[in-house]
Design an enzyme around this catalytic site. Structure first.
Site, short mmCIF file in Angstrom:
data_model
loop_
_atom_site.label_atom_id
_atom_site.label_comp_id
_atom_site.label_asym_id
_atom_site.label_seq_id
_atom_site.Cartn_x
_atom_site.Cartn_y
_atom_site.Cartn_z
N GLU A 261 0.85 -1.20 0.00
CA GLU A 261 0.00 0.00 0.00
C GLU A 261 0.88 1.25 0.00
OE1 GLU A 261 -3.09 -0.28 -1.14
OE2 GLU A 261 -3.67 -1.60 0.50
N HIS A 262 0.48 2.24 -0.77
CA HIS A 262 1.23 3.50 -0.91
C HIS A 262 2.66 3.26 -1.40
CE1 HIS A 262 -1.88 6.17 0.67
NE2 HIS A 262 -2.21 5.15 1.44
N THR A 263 2.85 2.15 -2.06
CA THR A 263 4.17 1.86 -2.63
C THR A 263 4.20 2.23 -4.11
OG1 THR A 263 3.32 -0.36 -2.91
CG2 THR A 263 4.83 -0.01 -1.08
N ASP A 264 3.01 2.31 -4.75
CA ASP A 264 3.03 2.47 -6.22
C ASP A 264 3.68 3.78 -6.66
OD1 ASP A 264 0.78 3.91 -5.36
OD2 ASP A 264 -0.60 3.02 -6.82
N SER B 238 -25.67 8.49 -16.48
CA SER B 238 -25.27 7.65 -15.36
C SER B 238 -26.53 7.11 -14.68
CB SER B 238 -24.46 8.46 -14.35
OG SER B 238 -24.49 7.81 -13.10
N LEU C 21 -12.31 0.55 -2.99
CA LEU C 21 -12.29 -0.54 -3.98
C LEU C 21 -12.11 -0.01 -5.40
CD1 LEU C 21 -15.15 -2.82 -2.60
CD2 LEU C 21 -12.72 -2.85 -2.10
N ASP D 256 -4.44 1.09 -9.13
CA ASP D 256 -5.87 0.82 -9.31
C ASP D 256 -6.22 0.62 -10.79
OD1 ASP D 256 -5.68 1.43 -6.67
OD2 ASP D 256 -6.80 3.31 -6.78
C1 GLA Z 1 -5.24 4.68 -3.83
C2 GLA Z 1 -4.45 5.11 -5.07
C3 GLA Z 1 -3.42 4.06 -5.47
C4 GLA Z 1 -2.56 3.64 -4.29
C5 GLA Z 1 -3.42 3.33 -3.07
C6 GLA Z 1 -2.61 3.07 -1.85
O1 GLA Z 1 -6.02 3.57 -4.12
O2 GLA Z 1 -5.32 5.34 -6.15
O3 GLA Z 1 -2.62 4.54 -6.53
O4 GLA Z 1 -1.59 4.61 -4.01
O5 GLA Z 1 -4.34 4.37 -2.78
O6 GLA Z 1 -1.86 1.92 -1.99
#
Ligand code: GLA
Length: 380
Positions: free
Chosen positions: A31-34, A65, A121, A168
């Site tokens: 998480e928060h690594t991308d 929508s 999600l 994502d």
């Molecule tokens: C959100 C962002 C992703 C990623 C996550 C944390 O989903 O859109 O790019 O940074 O947070 O892992």
């Protein structure tokens, strides 16, 4: 969903539309690594966005929508940006396609989704990806899949104010039934890992908490990481992203950066390693190690990265108490879901306890999502 979309399409545009679909995602770990050039380990899920789309022979986009019960029409020039947030995702995808030299002819569209909003999600990535994929096909642009993911990511950056990473949109486009995908966000290399944890279930518990300031807090985390990486780079020029740094190198700059930046960076450097450890553990079917890493990630996201909240921490503690193998806050944080890896025989008791105790404490029940790892963007 399909019938509803087609019926509406017929009513509005007098014909049937071509159907496309893309998905939300889970992330087992990373998480928060991308945006730090590290690893992530997501998979697409059985909640998504479906759209019916046909070219309309004009230079306008006309889109309805179903979930917002709203019709919007916009042109394709920069100054045509629509007011509605949901329509900006589609507008952004059109603009980003055009910026990459792609053609975007006017089209009619009706769409609906079942990815819970604000639950972590990636409903927005599902929306971007289904349109990026469909527009690419309809116009015969031949843009490769990774670039389609980048179109969604740039849409967030340039039209929605979130400086997100690639995870994502990547998961939404590349998702494959039954597999998680380990992505190296620096090099773009990825590997599918079949994920069928025998005797375990993956379940999400949604706190239903949404924090208003989540996107500015997210952008701030990113800035902290960039500052830490810059300080380390002064000593070690090979550090392009924070994920390139060794823990020792971070210690060297401890006194030169704000304490807050140090803690954020400490989390990220540990998290990158945890993804690799989890992948190794999975190859041995060692789910206990996978679960332990998930708890470690939760601790880091809560105490070092500070993107958890009371409700999420409560669910995490409760999972420990119920002997759940692994549990952690998932996605960007600031509300949303925990992801839990739980032994089948403990599943019912865990859910019953979580629902009861969470409701007693916070006055509403968490929502429970049993997710299935599914395919990503596709034509139906
Ligand atoms: C959100 C962002 C992703 C990623 C996550 C944390 O989903 O859109 O790019 O940074 O947070 O892992």
């Amino acid at each position: 969903m399909k019938t509803k979309i087609q019926e509406k399409f017929k009513t509005l545009f007098g014909e049937e539309g071509t159907l496309y679909m893309s998905s939300g995602r889970i992330n087992l770990i990373g998480e928060h690594t991308d945006y730090n050039g590290g690893y992530v380990f997501p998979g697409a899920i059985n909640f998504g966005v479906m759209a019916a789309i046909n070219p309309n022979g004009t230079d306008k986009v006309k889109v309805f929508s179903i979930d917002f019960d709203e019709f919007v029409e916009f042109g394709l020039q920069e100054e045509d940006k629509p007011q509605q947030q949901w329509a900006r995702y589609i507008f952004g995808v059109c603009r980003e396609t055009i910026k990459r030299g792609g053609k975007v002819a006017g089209f009619n569209a009706v769409f609906a989704g079942d990815v819970p909003l604000g639950a972590g999600l990636s409903s927005s990535a599902a929306l971007e990806s289904v349109f990026a994929f469909a527009i690419n096909e309809i116009n015969g642009n031949g843009i490769e899949k990774f670039e389609l993911a980048r179109i969604g990511q740039s849409t967030e950056h340039n039209y929605c104010g979130v400086k997100c990473g690639i995870m994502d949109q990547f998961a939404s486009i590349f998702g494959k039934e039954g597999s998680l995908i380990r992505l190296n966000c620096k090099t773009g290399e990825y590997k599918y890992f079949p994920f069928h944890p025998k005797g375990y279930r993956v379940v999400l518990l949604d706190t239903c908490v949404k924090h208003e300031l989540a996107s500015s807090a997210y952008n701030k985390r990113r800035e902290s990481c960039e500052r830490a990486a810059a300080a380390i780079r002064a000593n070690h020029p090979e550090v392009e992203f924070l994920s390139d740094a060794k823990r020792l190198w971070l210690d060297e700059v401890r006194d030169q950066i704000p304490q807050e930046d140090f803690l954020r960076a400490e989390f990220v450097i540990g998290e990158v390693q945890r993804v690799l450890d989890v992948c190794d553990a999975l190859e041995r079917d060692d789910y206990e190690t996978v679960g332990e890493m998930m708890y470690q990630t939760h601790f880091g996201l809560s105490r070092l990265y500070e993107v958890s909240c009371e409700e999420l921490d409560f669910l995490n503690k409760l999972a420990r108490k119920c002997d759940v193998t692994g549990s952690r806050v998932m996605g960007g944080g600031f509300g949303g879901c925990t992801i839990n890896l739980v032994k089948e025989e403990l599943y019912d008791a865990f859910i019953a306890t979580a629902v009861k105790e969470f409701a007693a404490k916070f006055g509403h029940e968490p929502k429970i999502y049993d997710v299935v790892i599914s395919d990503g963007a596709r034509k139906l």
